[in-house]
Design a protein around this motif. Structure first.
Motif, PDB file in Angstrom:
ATOM      1  N   ASN A  78      65.184  27.178  -8.230  1.00 56.93           N
ATOM      2  CA  ASN A  78      66.249  27.028  -9.221  1.00 56.93           C
ATOM      3  C   ASN A  78      66.811  28.371  -9.650  1.00 56.93           C
ATOM      4  O   ASN A  78      68.023  28.499  -9.897  1.00 56.93           O
ATOM      5  CB  ASN A  78      65.727  26.241 -10.423  1.00 56.93           C
ATOM      6  CG  ASN A  78      65.517  24.777 -10.092  1.00 56.93           C
ATOM      7  OD1 ASN A  78      66.458  24.001 -10.044  1.00 56.93           O
ATOM      8  ND2 ASN A  78      64.270  24.398  -9.823  1.00 56.93           N
ATOM      9  N   LEU A 129      69.124  29.440  -6.701  1.00 54.01           N
ATOM     10  CA  LEU A 129      70.282  28.546  -6.621  1.00 54.01           C
ATOM     11  C   LEU A 129      71.276  28.840  -7.734  1.00 54.01           C
ATOM     12  O   LEU A 129      72.479  29.022  -7.491  1.00 54.01           O
ATOM     13  CB  LEU A 129      69.820  27.088  -6.693  1.00 54.01           C
ATOM     14  CG  LEU A 129      70.916  26.026  -6.769  1.00 54.01           C
ATOM     15  CD1 LEU A 129      71.708  25.972  -5.475  1.00 54.01           C
ATOM     16  CD2 LEU A 129      70.319  24.657  -7.099  1.00 54.01           C
ATOM     17  N   GLU A 130      70.788  28.917  -8.961  1.00 55.99           N
ATOM     18  CA  GLU A 130      71.692  29.006 -10.104  1.00 55.99           C
ATOM     19  C   GLU A 130      72.227  30.407 -10.360  1.00 55.99           C
ATOM     20  O   GLU A 130      73.121  30.578 -11.195  1.00 55.99           O
ATOM     21  CB  GLU A 130      71.009  28.442 -11.353  1.00 55.99           C
ATOM     22  CG  GLU A 130      70.752  26.950 -11.243  1.00 55.99           C
ATOM     23  CD  GLU A 130      70.463  26.282 -12.580  1.00 55.99           C
ATOM     24  OE1 GLU A 130      70.701  26.922 -13.624  1.00 55.99           O
ATOM     25  OE2 GLU A 130      70.014  25.124 -12.575  1.00 55.99           O
ATOM     26  N   TRP A 143      75.703  30.195  -9.849  1.00 53.43           N
ATOM     27  CA  TRP A 143      76.416  29.356 -10.811  1.00 53.43           C
ATOM     28  C   TRP A 143      76.714  30.121 -12.107  1.00 53.43           C
ATOM     29  O   TRP A 143      77.744  29.904 -12.730  1.00 53.43           O
ATOM     30  CB  TRP A 143      75.589  28.125 -11.165  1.00 53.43           C
ATOM     31  CG  TRP A 143      75.255  27.224 -10.013  1.00 53.43           C
ATOM     32  CD1 TRP A 143      75.607  27.379  -8.702  1.00 53.43           C
ATOM     33  CD2 TRP A 143      74.497  26.018 -10.082  1.00 53.43           C
ATOM     34  NE1 TRP A 143      75.105  26.350  -7.949  1.00 53.43           N
ATOM     35  CE2 TRP A 143      74.420  25.490  -8.768  1.00 53.43           C
ATOM     36  CE3 TRP A 143      73.861  25.330 -11.099  1.00 53.43           C
ATOM     37  CZ2 TRP A 143      73.742  24.312  -8.466  1.00 53.43           C
ATOM     38  CZ3 TRP A 143      73.192  24.152 -10.810  1.00 53.43           C
ATOM     39  CH2 TRP A 143      73.136  23.644  -9.493  1.00 53.43           C
ATOM     40  N   HIS A 171      77.724  27.477  -5.430  1.00 55.95           N
ATOM     41  CA  HIS A 171      77.502  26.634  -4.244  1.00 55.95           C
ATOM     42  C   HIS A 171      76.114  26.016  -4.358  1.00 55.95           C
ATOM     43  O   HIS A 171      75.312  26.364  -5.238  1.00 55.95           O
ATOM     44  CB  HIS A 171      77.624  27.458  -2.956  1.00 55.95           C
ATOM     45  CG  HIS A 171      76.495  28.422  -2.742  1.00 55.95           C
ATOM     46  ND1 HIS A 171      75.272  28.048  -2.228  1.00 55.95           N
ATOM     47  CD2 HIS A 171      76.392  29.760  -2.993  1.00 55.95           C
ATOM     48  CE1 HIS A 171      74.478  29.099  -2.165  1.00 55.95           C
ATOM     49  NE2 HIS A 171      75.128  30.148  -2.626  1.00 55.95           N
ATOM     50  N   ASP A 172      75.798  25.079  -3.460  1.00 53.79           N
ATOM     51  CA  ASP A 172      74.448  24.517  -3.396  1.00 53.79           C
ATOM     52  C   ASP A 172      74.007  24.390  -1.937  1.00 53.79           C
ATOM     53  O   ASP A 172      73.375  23.423  -1.543  1.00 53.79           O
ATOM     54  CB  ASP A 172      74.363  23.170  -4.123  1.00 53.79           C
ATOM     55  CG  ASP A 172      75.269  22.111  -3.504  1.00 53.79           C
ATOM     56  OD1 ASP A 172      76.009  22.443  -2.548  1.00 53.79           O
ATOM     57  OD2 ASP A 172      75.225  20.956  -3.955  1.00 53.79           O
ATOM     58  N   ASP A 173      74.369  25.397  -1.128  1.00 54.24           N
ATOM     59  CA  ASP A 173      74.053  25.421   0.296  1.00 54.24           C
ATOM     60  C   ASP A 173      72.575  25.767   0.485  1.00 54.24           C
ATOM     61  O   ASP A 173      72.163  26.903   0.197  1.00 54.24           O
ATOM     62  CB  ASP A 173      74.934  26.460   0.987  1.00 54.24           C
ATOM     63  CG  ASP A 173      74.728  26.503   2.486  1.00 54.24           C
ATOM     64  OD1 ASP A 173      73.682  26.042   2.977  1.00 54.24           O
ATOM     65  OD2 ASP A 173      75.616  27.033   3.188  1.00 54.24           O
ATOM     66  N   VAL A 223      70.616  29.555   0.088  1.00 50.11           N
ATOM     67  CA  VAL A 223      69.560  29.742  -0.907  1.00 50.11           C
ATOM     68  C   VAL A 223      68.260  30.138  -0.220  1.00 50.11           C
ATOM     69  O   VAL A 223      67.548  31.054  -0.652  1.00 50.11           O
ATOM     70  CB  VAL A 223      69.367  28.465  -1.746  1.00 50.11           C
ATOM     71  CG1 VAL A 223      68.230  28.650  -2.750  1.00 50.11           C
ATOM     72  CG2 VAL A 223      70.655  28.096  -2.473  1.00 50.11           C
ATOM     73  N   ARG A 248      68.335  20.444  -0.284  1.00 48.24           N
ATOM     74  CA  ARG A 248      69.107  20.775  -1.487  1.00 48.24           C
ATOM     75  C   ARG A 248      68.236  20.996  -2.717  1.00 48.24           C
ATOM     76  O   ARG A 248      68.611  21.739  -3.626  1.00 48.24           O
ATOM     77  CB  ARG A 248      70.132  19.648  -1.730  1.00 48.24           C
ATOM     78  CG  ARG A 248      70.762  19.601  -3.119  1.00 48.24           C
ATOM     79  CD  ARG A 248      71.547  20.856  -3.448  1.00 48.24           C
ATOM     80  NE  ARG A 248      72.171  20.750  -4.751  1.00 48.24           N
ATOM     81  CZ  ARG A 248      71.551  20.950  -5.909  1.00 48.24           C
ATOM     82  NH1 ARG A 248      70.265  21.249  -5.934  1.00 48.24           N
ATOM     83  NH2 ARG A 248      72.218  20.846  -7.048  1.00 48.24           N
TER      84      ARG A 248
END
Length: 462
Positions: free
Chosen positions: A158, A161-162, A165, A182-184, A188, A390
């Motif tokens: 997390n 990933l974030e 963001w 993104h959430d690729d 990540v 994901r």
């Protein structure tokens, strides 16, 4: 083609091993990665620029495959480490490129050692306010150690990933949203693996960058030319306005996207004086050899003594034992450890693997092959799919596998008939972390297992 190498920096009776990537031809270009990444992040850019330069990208201390520092050095230490690396491989002067924290390291190095650089291009340069420094120092770099049940992996997924963001990653509000979210899973995962390699050593390198003084060289400083650029969506683009006065040969600009940043950076670097490339040095007890068969084209990682009697192979799902010594040399098989993966589907019979092993044995002058014991169990269950997903579930799945494998044999049969004796130290998180990373890197484990089974059947005439 990108090749990979090791070199030792020897200083004050101590030795620190540095891993670096190299590609291209022509004058040398030093490329310093951002934190907490490694030189792997530059592979695509090295291929683009290899027609103009010999691109040389080291892993900075504590990142990638480079040894960490003893202690907790500040930015000057990381800047001087770059110079020590250049000394070790035999380069006296070169152009250089760095992105984000890589740029901060290089700007520090160019101030301390201006005669070692022909030119510098930087992607984003941070000038933090006092409020930002205070905010970062509180939360940005928490300790990162493995935990018994893999809890650290949920946080890590997390966190990485974030960070696309929000910036900083923990400021989860509208004010700190980023336009490049993104959430690729693959993107990540690339950062995740660098963090797993670095472990808590990331605090030293990243912390040194965050604490570094942000003083651009004085207007009258005698320094090589530098271009700083930042693209739309880069949180450091707004910092262009904070740079203040710079030497006449320095400039800064905002650009539209990463491609334009690379274009203007390359153009700037090509204006530098062209310095000759010397023959580069490397370590003699570890490295990579290129291998090409009808099924595999890539690099094989090795460690030990060239010309040793025994070429030692690891078990499926594992990697090189770096404690190997004596008349032995070990390799990571294709799709394992630090070696490249198979060009296509890995072979499930031994002849495909043997073609690689035989070629490596010739290149390393090894005389005989030593095989590891074949793990007990069904290959389909021993080595489940660990492709990035994901939600980062593959990370905790792999952790549970290596932990269970210390308690049961095979790991997926958790009952009284399949218990195995073990020392409680086998469950120490730091030991499991090494096995966990080896398993994640073992992309061809099942096929290797099947190939060894086919070899056994062939040896027994079946």
């Amino acid at each position: 083609m990108i090749t990979r190498h090791y070199i030792d920096v020897v200083k004050d009776a101590s030795k620190r091993r540095i891993h670096y990537r190299k590609s291209g031809s022509g004058p040398p270009l030093l490329m310093v990665h951002q934190s907490p990444r490694s030189s792997k992040e530059y592979e695509a850019l090295m291929e683009k620029w290899s027609g103009y330069f010999t691109c040389i990208a080291p892993d900075t201390p504590g990142f990638g495959q480079s040894d960490p520092w003893d202690g907790n050095p500040e930015i000057n230490g990381f800047a001087d480490a770059i110079i020590e690396f250049l000394d070790a491989i035999g380069i006296q002067k070169c152009a250089a490129y760095g992105f984000h924290s890589g740029g901060i390291i290089l700007v520090t190095a160019i101030k301390r050692h201006p005669n070692r650089f022909a030119a510098l291009a930087v992607g984003g340069y941070a000038i933090w306010s006092e409020e930002e420094v205070a905010l970062f120092s509180e939360k940005y770099l928490p300790a990162f150690y493995p935990s018994a049940y893999g809890e650290h992996l949920t946080w890590l997924w997390n966190r990485i990933l974030e960070q696309t963001w929000f910036f900083p990653w923990f400021a989860t509000d509208g004010e700190h949203r980023l336009s490049v979210a993104h959430d690729d899973p693959q993107r990540v995962d690339a950062v995740i693996r660098d963090m797993l390699d670095a472990g808590n050593a990331y605090q030293a390198g990243y912390g040194a960058v965050l604490r570094a003084p942000r003083d651009i060289p004085a207007v009258d400083a005698n320094v090589p030319p530098c271009l700083i650029s930042a693209y739309d969506g880069d949180p450091l683009q707004d910092h262009i306005a904070r740079l203040g006065e710079m030497p006449p040969s320095w400039s800064a600009r905002k650009v539209a996207n990463p491609e334009e940043h690379q274009t203007v950076s390359l153009a700037h670097l090509l204006e530098a004086d062209r310095t000759a490339l010397p023959k580069l040095k490397e370590a003699n007890d570890e490295g990579f050899v290129g291998v090409k068969t009808d099924r595999f084209t890539g690099l094989i990682h090795w460690h030990g003594s060239r010309g040793a009697s025994n070429l030692v192979l690891h078990a499926p799902g594992s990697a090189i034992d770096r404690s190997i010594s004596g008349d032995n040399i070990a390799i990571d098989l294709p799709g394992h450890g630090l070696s490249d993966n198979w060009t296509g589907e890995p072979p499930s019979t031994w002849d495909g693997w043997q073609a690689v092993v035989d070629q490596v044995a010739v290149k390393l002058a090894a005389k005989s092959i030593v095989f590891a014991d074949l793990p007990t169990g069904d290959p389909d269950r021993l080595y489940p799919d660990l492709s990035p997903d994901r939600f980062g579930n593959y990370l905790t799945k792999a952790w549970q596998i290596v932990r269970s494998a210390e308690i049961f044999k095979p790991w997926y049969k958790a009952d009284k008939n399949h218990t195995r004796a073990f020392d409680t130290t086998a469950l120490l998180p730091e030991r499991l972390a090494k096995q966990h990373l080896d398993l994640l890197n073992a992309r061809a484990a099942k096929h290797y297992h099947l190939a060894l089974e086919s070899r056994q059947r062939s040896d027994h005439g079946n």
